[in-house]
Scaffold this motif. Sequence first.
Motif, PDB file in Angstrom:
ATOM      1  N   UNK A  84      67.705  94.583  79.401  1.00  0.00           N
ATOM      2  CA  UNK A  84      67.471  93.613  78.333  1.00  0.00           C
ATOM      3  C   UNK A  84      67.850  94.090  76.947  1.00  0.00           C
ATOM      4  N   UNK A  85      68.705  95.096  76.864  1.00  0.00           N
ATOM      5  CA  UNK A  85      69.162  95.580  75.566  1.00  0.00           C
ATOM      6  C   UNK A  85      68.669  96.971  75.195  1.00  0.00           C
ATOM      7  N   UNK A  86      68.043  97.682  76.142  1.00  0.00           N
ATOM      8  CA  UNK A  86      67.532  99.021  75.843  1.00  0.00           C
ATOM      9  C   UNK A  86      68.649  99.994  75.494  1.00  0.00           C
ATOM     10  N   UNK A  87      69.777  99.892  76.188  1.00  0.00           N
ATOM     11  CA  UNK A  87      70.897 100.784  75.890  1.00  0.00           C
ATOM     12  C   UNK A  87      71.366 100.595  74.453  1.00  0.00           C
ATOM     13  N   UNK A  88      71.443  99.328  74.003  1.00  0.00           N
ATOM     14  CA  UNK A  88      71.883  99.047  72.634  1.00  0.00           C
ATOM     15  C   UNK A  88      70.878  99.588  71.610  1.00  0.00           C
ATOM     16  N   UNK A  89      69.582  99.478  71.906  1.00  0.00           N
ATOM     17  CA  UNK A  89      68.558 100.022  71.007  1.00  0.00           C
ATOM     18  C   UNK A  89      68.719 101.533  70.888  1.00  0.00           C
ATOM     19  N   UNK A  90      68.940 102.192  72.029  1.00  0.00           N
ATOM     20  CA  UNK A  90      69.112 103.651  72.022  1.00  0.00           C
ATOM     21  C   UNK A  90      70.342 104.053  71.210  1.00  0.00           C
ATOM     22  N   UNK A  91      71.459 103.352  71.425  1.00  0.00           N
ATOM     23  CA  UNK A  91      72.684 103.674  70.697  1.00  0.00           C
ATOM     24  C   UNK A  91      72.519 103.438  69.201  1.00  0.00           C
ATOM     25  N   UNK A  92      71.905 102.311  68.819  1.00  0.00           N
ATOM     26  CA  UNK A  92      71.695 102.025  67.403  1.00  0.00           C
ATOM     27  C   UNK A  92      70.785 103.062  66.752  1.00  0.00           C
ATOM     28  N   UNK A  93      69.794 103.556  67.511  1.00  0.00           N
ATOM     29  CA  UNK A  93      68.916 104.610  66.986  1.00  0.00           C
ATOM     30  C   UNK A  93      69.702 105.890  66.747  1.00  0.00           C
ATOM     31  N   UNK A  94      70.563 106.242  67.698  1.00  0.00           N
ATOM     32  CA  UNK A  94      71.400 107.435  67.544  1.00  0.00           C
ATOM     33  C   UNK A  94      72.291 107.321  66.310  1.00  0.00           C
TER      34      UNK A  94
END
Length: 478
Positions: A311-321
């Motif tokens: 549900x978008x967890x990968x995008x959240x992780x990348x944006x945090x990085x």
Amino acid sequence: MQTSRLRLKAGLFTNYLVHGFGMIILTQNLVTLAHHWQSTLTVASFILSGIGIGRLIAYLIMGFISDRFGRKTTLLIGMITYLIFFVATPLNQSVALAYCLAILAGVANSALDSATYPLLAEINQNGTSNSVLLKAFISVGEFILPIIVLFLTEQKLWFGLSFLVPAMILLVNLANVLTINVKDAKETAAVAETSGLKLGFAKKSALTAGLFVYGYTSMAVMIWFTQWITIFAKKIDFTVAMAHFLLSLYSLGSISGVIIVVVLLKRLTIKKELFLTLNAVSLLAITTITLSTNETISAIAAFLFGFSAAGGLMQIALNTLLSIYPKHKGMLTGLFFIFGSLASFSVPIITGLIVKNPSINLMAGDILVALVGLAVAVIMYWALPKEKRANTSLADAREDINRIDAQLIDLLEQRFAAVDDVHKFKQNGQIAIKDLDRERQVLDNVAKKTKNKDLVTYNQDIIQTIMDNSRKYQASLK
């Protein structure tokens, strides 16, 4: 220009609808393809690792082509290579060529990513939400394909039609993209460099390492599920319809998750709390799927797994990085996706070895992957500072200013208390109140300490005014 931009965005999203087909099309036809290639299911599963190999080989190369020769060139490479994969795979009967075609699919994925993410940022300034929408289109493709495969199976039609449907969509979209002037469609947004999140060394190091690990686990947990859930469900005596429908429910959950995550992140400052919660739900859901033999419970769990894990967890992780290292976005994005590529390569090999032993629960390994992802979420929750609430109105912004002003007044009172001490020392040493060298040092220090360099002049003017008033205050003291 507006028409070109709309056509380009439509083309990019359509590509990722097709990419949703491409991500699961081999696994959805794996048993049939194994017979078609005159090989075993284990050998056929190894073919899937070629996608990861293709991505690993191509990410840096396609990134260079995208920057050097243009986004459209890279986009066309991705579309054409995907088209070759979709057309040739159902016609091919060679295992060796099948592996080469799987590698080609990985190259296509890398090319699309290398062109699409920069293009979305250049079309307008809303690149992040558009990137999340890409995930939604992938999920739509993953939802539709199992239905097509099931229909072809029940009607006893040629399995290759499931490959030709995305091929036709891609062919039509290729005609659209070829006639677009990408330069006219662009609207490059100037992005100011920032210093990134301020974290201590231990937190920064742990979070950085954790997020790269999450680049692997976030992809691995989804690949493991999408590649094997249908076969796993059949092994535990679910109906054929339910075995295929579980993947559709996962995709439906993913679409719902993307929409709700976007809405929540826009309205509330709960990124790290949401990240932790969804990873916990993901672990609980995949554990339920692994242990349950009830179709209804497994169906609910499949939906929740898609909702959370996809549900978008990968995008959240990348944006945090990227928020930690904003000056190196391109390099970090590539590295993050390379970890995902390692998952695409390694998971089919690992699961191919597991499937040889019928006594091992095929989905159990996915629990371990989800557990590692949850550990990273715990690290993020610990390392990230509490998010500042976003202002949604003029009144909110003014309330923010009032709060900051109160802090400034307290600091100014502390500063003037220190000025009292300075005045006493100057009186005892018969030193003049005005010290131009000291003031220059202070202003130089202001320039060095100001993170947003656009504010240096304004900050120096404010501090100069404070020093002017400090002199007046000292002159008034007895």
